[in-house]
Design a protein around this motif. Structure first.
Motif, PDB file in Angstrom:
ATOM      1  N   UNK A  56     -21.837 -33.562 -42.920  1.00  0.00           N
ATOM      2  CA  UNK A  56     -23.083 -33.325 -42.185  1.00  0.00           C
ATOM      3  C   UNK A  56     -24.111 -34.378 -42.577  1.00  0.00           C
ATOM      4  N   UNK A  57     -24.256 -34.602 -43.873  1.00  0.00           N
ATOM      5  CA  UNK A  57     -25.189 -35.615 -44.376  1.00  0.00           C
ATOM      6  C   UNK A  57     -24.821 -37.007 -43.843  1.00  0.00           C
ATOM      7  N   UNK A  58     -23.538 -37.368 -43.954  1.00  0.00           N
ATOM      8  CA  UNK A  58     -23.104 -38.708 -43.550  1.00  0.00           C
ATOM      9  C   UNK A  58     -23.233 -38.928 -42.048  1.00  0.00           C
ATOM     10  N   UNK A  59     -22.819 -37.931 -41.250  1.00  0.00           N
ATOM     11  CA  UNK A  59     -22.934 -38.073 -39.797  1.00  0.00           C
ATOM     12  C   UNK A  59     -24.400 -38.181 -39.374  1.00  0.00           C
ATOM     13  N   UNK A  60     -25.263 -37.385 -40.014  1.00  0.00           N
ATOM     14  CA  UNK A  60     -26.679 -37.429 -39.657  1.00  0.00           C
ATOM     15  C   UNK A  60     -27.283 -38.779 -40.036  1.00  0.00           C
ATOM     16  N   UNK A  61     -26.982 -39.264 -41.216  1.00  0.00           N
ATOM     17  CA  UNK A  61     -27.488 -40.581 -41.631  1.00  0.00           C
ATOM     18  C   UNK A  61     -26.931 -41.683 -40.729  1.00  0.00           C
ATOM     19  N   UNK A  62     -25.642 -41.598 -40.412  1.00  0.00           N
ATOM     20  CA  UNK A  62     -25.019 -42.602 -39.547  1.00  0.00           C
ATOM     21  C   UNK A  62     -25.661 -42.605 -38.163  1.00  0.00           C
ATOM     22  N   UNK A  63     -25.892 -41.416 -37.616  1.00  0.00           N
ATOM     23  CA  UNK A  63     -26.533 -41.309 -36.306  1.00  0.00           C
ATOM     24  C   UNK A  63     -27.914 -41.947 -36.321  1.00  0.00           C
ATOM     25  N   UNK A  64     -28.709 -41.643 -37.332  1.00  0.00           N
ATOM     26  CA  UNK A  64     -30.061 -42.197 -37.427  1.00  0.00           C
ATOM     27  C   UNK A  64     -30.032 -43.714 -37.592  1.00  0.00           C
ATOM     28  N   UNK A  65     -29.066 -44.224 -38.339  1.00  0.00           N
ATOM     29  CA  UNK A  65     -28.937 -45.669 -38.500  1.00  0.00           C
ATOM     30  C   UNK A  65     -28.597 -46.338 -37.167  1.00  0.00           C
ATOM     31  N   UNK A  66     -27.688 -45.719 -36.396  1.00  0.00           N
ATOM     32  CA  UNK A  66     -27.351 -46.266 -35.071  1.00  0.00           C
ATOM     33  C   UNK A  66     -28.589 -46.279 -34.167  1.00  0.00           C
ATOM     34  N   UNK A  67     -29.342 -45.173 -34.177  1.00  0.00           N
ATOM     35  CA  UNK A  67     -30.574 -45.122 -33.387  1.00  0.00           C
ATOM     36  C   UNK A  67     -31.522 -46.244 -33.813  1.00  0.00           C
ATOM     37  N   UNK A  68     -31.731 -46.376 -35.129  1.00  0.00           N
ATOM     38  CA  UNK A  68     -32.694 -47.352 -35.647  1.00  0.00           C
ATOM     39  C   UNK A  68     -32.291 -48.777 -35.280  1.00  0.00           C
ATOM     40  N   UNK A  69     -31.003 -49.068 -35.339  1.00  0.00           N
ATOM     41  CA  UNK A  69     -30.544 -50.408 -34.961  1.00  0.00           C
ATOM     42  C   UNK A  69     -30.908 -50.734 -33.521  1.00  0.00           C
ATOM     43  N   UNK A  70     -30.674 -49.759 -32.635  1.00  0.00           N
ATOM     44  CA  UNK A  70     -30.982 -50.004 -31.214  1.00  0.00           C
ATOM     45  C   UNK A  70     -32.478 -50.157 -31.000  1.00  0.00           C
ATOM     46  N   UNK A  71     -33.254 -49.311 -31.648  1.00  0.00           N
ATOM     47  CA  UNK A  71     -34.699 -49.369 -31.464  1.00  0.00           C
ATOM     48  C   UNK A  71     -35.278 -50.677 -31.995  1.00  0.00           C
ATOM     49  N   UNK A  94     -23.228 -42.676 -29.587  1.00  0.00           N
ATOM     50  CA  UNK A  94     -24.118 -41.759 -30.310  1.00  0.00           C
ATOM     51  C   UNK A  94     -23.847 -40.309 -29.928  1.00  0.00           C
ATOM     52  N   UNK A  95     -23.469 -40.075 -28.661  1.00  0.00           N
ATOM     53  CA  UNK A  95     -23.102 -38.713 -28.261  1.00  0.00           C
ATOM     54  C   UNK A  95     -21.867 -38.234 -29.019  1.00  0.00           C
ATOM     55  N   UNK A  96     -20.919 -39.146 -29.251  1.00  0.00           N
ATOM     56  CA  UNK A  96     -19.736 -38.767 -30.030  1.00  0.00           C
ATOM     57  C   UNK A  96     -20.111 -38.415 -31.466  1.00  0.00           C
ATOM     58  N   UNK A  97     -21.052 -39.175 -32.029  1.00  0.00           N
ATOM     59  CA  UNK A  97     -21.531 -38.853 -33.379  1.00  0.00           C
ATOM     60  C   UNK A  97     -22.224 -37.497 -33.407  1.00  0.00           C
ATOM     61  N   UNK A  98     -23.009 -37.212 -32.374  1.00  0.00           N
ATOM     62  CA  UNK A  98     -23.664 -35.899 -32.275  1.00  0.00           C
ATOM     63  C   UNK A  98     -22.640 -34.779 -32.227  1.00  0.00           C
ATOM     64  N   UNK A  99     -21.568 -34.989 -31.464  1.00  0.00           N
ATOM     65  CA  UNK A  99     -20.503 -33.988 -31.375  1.00  0.00           C
ATOM     66  C   UNK A  99     -19.865 -33.752 -32.739  1.00  0.00           C
ATOM     67  N   UNK A 100     -19.579 -34.831 -33.458  1.00  0.00           N
ATOM     68  CA  UNK A 100     -19.005 -34.697 -34.800  1.00  0.00           C
ATOM     69  C   UNK A 100     -19.966 -33.975 -35.740  1.00  0.00           C
ATOM     70  N   UNK A 101     -21.252 -34.304 -35.613  1.00  0.00           N
ATOM     71  CA  UNK A 101     -22.264 -33.671 -36.453  1.00  0.00           C
ATOM     72  C   UNK A 101     -22.335 -32.173 -36.200  1.00  0.00           C
TER      73      UNK A 101
END
Length: 298
Positions: free
Chosen positions: A153-168, A112-119
């Motif tokens: 930006x849209x795709x990375x943000x959506x992807x990041x949120x999906x990864x978070x949601x899966x873990x939660x 997720x940190x890598x996704x944040x960096x890309x974002x």
């Protein structure tokens, strides 16, 4: 044969962002607080912040993220001992799946940190003013942005949120979530090396000293560190020195000569050259830029 099309579901959809910032804040930073009718998250890249919101009072430490749902009051103050670097993004999202982020704060893992960096990188490509421009509430799409940067930006943000949601969704509690952060041996070794480097920021350090302190071979250590962090051991150590220098400057307790001595530089001149080479500005210019951020926010 007739081909059939499969409609792909979209669980989290974001079409508009309001603000997108990367801030380096001094230890004296304080906000009055606010609430707004859109989502916000704050990721603590360095340091620590103290938060007061409708869901309570708590600290958010380095590597953690906190979400504020629409119309939730929240305020955040710098921790004086650990001045923070923050990624702050606000956005509109009506997706039902966003409910999982209400009243949530948790640790961010390596993927997720890598996704944040890309974002963040795409945010610099797609938006103006710059993400680190002090407290600009109105952002615009760059006229000369790289092809596809706004969509990324849209795709990375959506992807990041999906990864978070899966873990939660897989965890019953935040404490169980935190326990899943103990990732593979490579990450553990890298963390140990970084801890060792943090303990030696007060002096110069050679690569030989680093690998002599660990039981793995030199080649394995260098390869593991490079794969996990994306940079070499000594490059990372120099970055840590500069980040520590920034914190000491923002704390405003020491002059530049004292900071140079605390970080093991042989002279103030060498420290200043290294700082400018790494940040693009002198320590004095950096200190002024931080103060400008406070003054512009008042």
């Amino acid at each position: 044969m007739a081909y059939k099309r499969v409609k792909l579901n979209e669980e989290i959809v974001i079409n508009q962002i309001i603000t997108f910032h990367y801030y380096e804040l001094p230890g004296s930073y304080v906000t009055k607080g606010e609430k707004h009718n859109f989502w916000e998250f704050v990721y603590v890249d360095k340091g620590e912040i103290d938060v007061r919101s409708d869901s309570g009072e708590f600290s958010v430490k380095q590597g953690e993220i906190v979400f504020y749902k629409p119309n939730e009051f929240h305020s955040g103050n710098s921790n004086a001992k650990f001045p923070p670097n923050l990624i702050i993004i606000t956005f509109d999202c009506d997706s039902e799946a966003m409910k999982i982020f209400e009243n949530k704060r948790f640790s961010v893992n390596e993927q997720e940190r890598r996704l944040l960096t890309q974002l963040v990188n795409e945010g610099y490509n797609a938006l103006t003013p710059r993400l680190d421009k002090p407290y600009k509430k109105e952002m615009k799409a760059k006229k000369d942005s790289l092809f596809g940067s706004q969509q990324l930006v849209k795709l990375y943000l959506e992807t990041l949120l999906i990864h978070f949601a899966r873990r939660l969704r897989k965890t019953d509690s935040l404490s169980k979530l935190a326990s899943t952060m103990n990732e593979k041996k490579d990450s553990d070794l890298t963390n140990q090396i970084i801890q060792f480097m943090n303990l030696t920021l007060h002096k110069s350090l050679s690569l030989k000293e680093v690998y002599n302190n660990f039981t793995v071979g030199r080649s394995q250590l260098l390869r593991t560190f490079k794969v996990t962090t994306g940079c070499g051991v000594m490059e990372y150590f120099n970055r840590l020195k500069i980040e520590r220098a920034k914190i000491l400057i923002r704390e405003e307790q020491y002059n530049y000569t004292e900071i140079a001595e605390k970080l093991g530089y042989s002279s103030i001149h060498y420290f200043s050259r290294h700082f400018k080479r790494s940040t693009g500005m002198t320590p004095t210019a950096y200190a002024r830029s931080v103060k400008a951020r406070i003054e512009n926010h008042r």
